[in-house]
Enzyme design. Structure first.
Site, PDB file in Angstrom:
ATOM      1  N   SER A  19      45.212  32.759  46.398  1.00  0.00           N
ATOM      2  CA  SER A  19      44.285  31.729  45.923  1.00  0.00           C
ATOM      3  C   SER A  19      42.828  32.175  46.032  1.00  0.00           C
ATOM      4  CB  SER A  19      44.478  30.447  46.736  1.00  0.00           C
ATOM      5  OG  SER A  19      44.242  30.687  48.116  1.00  0.00           O
ATOM      6  N   LYS A  20      42.563  33.199  46.826  1.00  0.00           N
ATOM      7  CA  LYS A  20      41.188  33.631  47.047  1.00  0.00           C
ATOM      8  C   LYS A  20      40.571  34.299  45.820  1.00  0.00           C
ATOM      9  CE  LYS A  20      40.915  32.222  51.333  1.00  0.00           C
ATOM     10  NZ  LYS A  20      40.002  31.132  51.720  1.00  0.00           N
ATOM     11  N   ASP A  21      41.394  34.684  44.842  1.00  0.00           N
ATOM     12  CA  ASP A  21      40.835  35.207  43.591  1.00  0.00           C
ATOM     13  C   ASP A  21      39.882  34.196  42.966  1.00  0.00           C
ATOM     14  OD1 ASP A  21      42.457  37.394  43.915  1.00  0.00           O
ATOM     15  OD2 ASP A  21      43.635  37.085  42.093  1.00  0.00           O
ATOM     16  N   ALA A  78      36.514  34.181  44.934  1.00  0.00           N
ATOM     17  CA  ALA A  78      35.756  35.423  44.753  1.00  0.00           C
ATOM     18  C   ALA A  78      35.077  35.453  43.388  1.00  0.00           C
ATOM     19  CB  ALA A  78      36.678  36.625  44.916  1.00  0.00           C
ATOM     20  N   THR A  96      40.662  37.149  50.891  1.00  0.00           N
ATOM     21  CA  THR A  96      39.371  37.047  50.213  1.00  0.00           C
ATOM     22  C   THR A  96      38.790  38.435  49.999  1.00  0.00           C
ATOM     23  OG1 THR A  96      38.973  34.914  51.270  1.00  0.00           O
ATOM     24  CG2 THR A  96      37.075  36.005  50.276  1.00  0.00           C
TER      25      THR A  96
END
Length: 344
Positions: free
Chosen positions: A47-49, A52, A79
């Site tokens: 989910s950190k895409d 970022a 992340t």
């Protein structure tokens, strides 16, 4: 993206629009209908895409960053991978301060994505100069032309999920979602998604997942920081020893705490039962669902969405490694994995 031929300009075009997948077997004894928001379908496998890309593009729009500059961040791994990926495509340098609790797999991935990695001790106070928070701050001060993402205290972390994850879940459930279950680390995923869902339907219940050894649940209930809650735990990317301002505590209805062992075992059960190879925090989210069912939290007609934040490949040296599990004493409970037979 060229819609006709399904050709993408670069890997960043694949971020978001992850699938909602019905859980059929692991939930068969539970009341309600369960769906997993499987964030491993992002190109960076987490989910950190979303965070970022969103934060960096906002910095570009404001003229804060230009090609050749340096991205700096604190991360448990996911992340960092996403930032390294975005940095490659957009032409930035990437320096990451990583917790020593992060798996060796994650650290190796960061290195092989071109990032400079500083591994910092996990079990020190947030204001200790060796902590990954303080190391990142120090590097930001020393390096000219650097941008510190600071996901724990960046409102854009919440905005990223308000703009993407929330609308996706609402549309995928045709607005029928009754409960969201999501782990809370920085708090960006649960907070941004919750804000959007609550705007659409204030009756949607938002349930955060915290770890034993973290201060988040008690702070939500009392608004007081209690350092006595802090002790070492193994789950990565979940809970905190500080209070992130990227967590909107008012948007969250309740928290459920989970333990290391049960979360690790449940992650392995998801793989066996559903064919979804997911990470440690996904096991924690599903473990919370199990516990909430024991408390009769859900009804038969409820629609429960559980966020699975990342992919199991990030944990091959940990929860999917039998030796590591044994070393932690985690094989006290039954594991339903098949054995390996060697033909000689």
């Amino acid at each position: 993206m060229n819609q006709k031929k399904q050709v993408f300009n670069n890997v960043l075009d694949l971020i978001g629009n992850t699938p909602l997948i019905k859980l059929n077997n692991i939930t068969k004894k539970f009341k309600g209908n369960y769906y997993a928001k499987v964030e491993a379908f992002n190109p960076g496998h987490s989910s950190k895409d979303r965070v970022a890309l969103y934060i960096i593009e906002q910095a570009e729009k404001k003229g804060i960053i230009k090609p050749g500059d340096t991205i700096i961040e604190t991360t448990s791994g996911n992340t960092g991978f996403s930032l390294a990926m975005v940095s490659i495509v957009k032409g930035y340098n990437c320096i990451l301060a990583v917790s020593s609790k992060s798996s060796a797999d994650k650290i190796d991935m960061l290195k092989n994505m071109g990032a400079q990695v500083y591994v910092c001790p996990a079990n020190v106070k947030a204001d200790d100069p060796r902590s990954y928070y303080e190391v990142a701050k120090k590097l930001h001060k020393e390096i000219k032309g650097s941008v510190y993402i600071n996901q724990y205290f960046n409102e854009l972390n919440i905005e990223a999920h308000y703009a993407t994850t929330g609308p996706e879940i609402w549309n995928q459930t045709n607005g029928e979602i009754t409960h969201l279950v999501s782990c809370s680390g920085t708090g960006g995923t649960i907070s941004g998604t919750a804000r959007f869902l609550k705007e659409k339907n204030s009756n949607v219940k938002i349930i955060g997942v915290d770890a034993y050894g973290s201060v988040i649940k008690k702070y939500h209930e009392t608004r007081e920081f209690d350092s006595n809650e802090i002790y070492p735990y193994r789950i990565e990317g979940l809970g905190k020893n500080l209070i992130p301002t990227a967590t909107d505590f008012d948007a969250i209805d309740q928290f459920e705490k989970v333990a290391d062992q049960e979360s690790a075992i449940t992650a392995r059960e998801i793989a066996i039962e559903e064919g979804l190879f997911v990470g440690y925090t996904s096991g924690a989210a599903m473990q919370a669902v199990k516990q909430l069912n024991e408390k009769n939290t859900f009804n038969v007609n409820d629609t429960i969405v559980v966020v699975f934040p990342d992919h199991g490949s990030r944990y091959m040296s940990k929860i999917y490694n039998d030796k590591w599990m044994e070393d932690q004493g985690f094989f006290d409970l039954e594991i339903t994995t098949k054995s390996i037979e060697y033909i000689k």
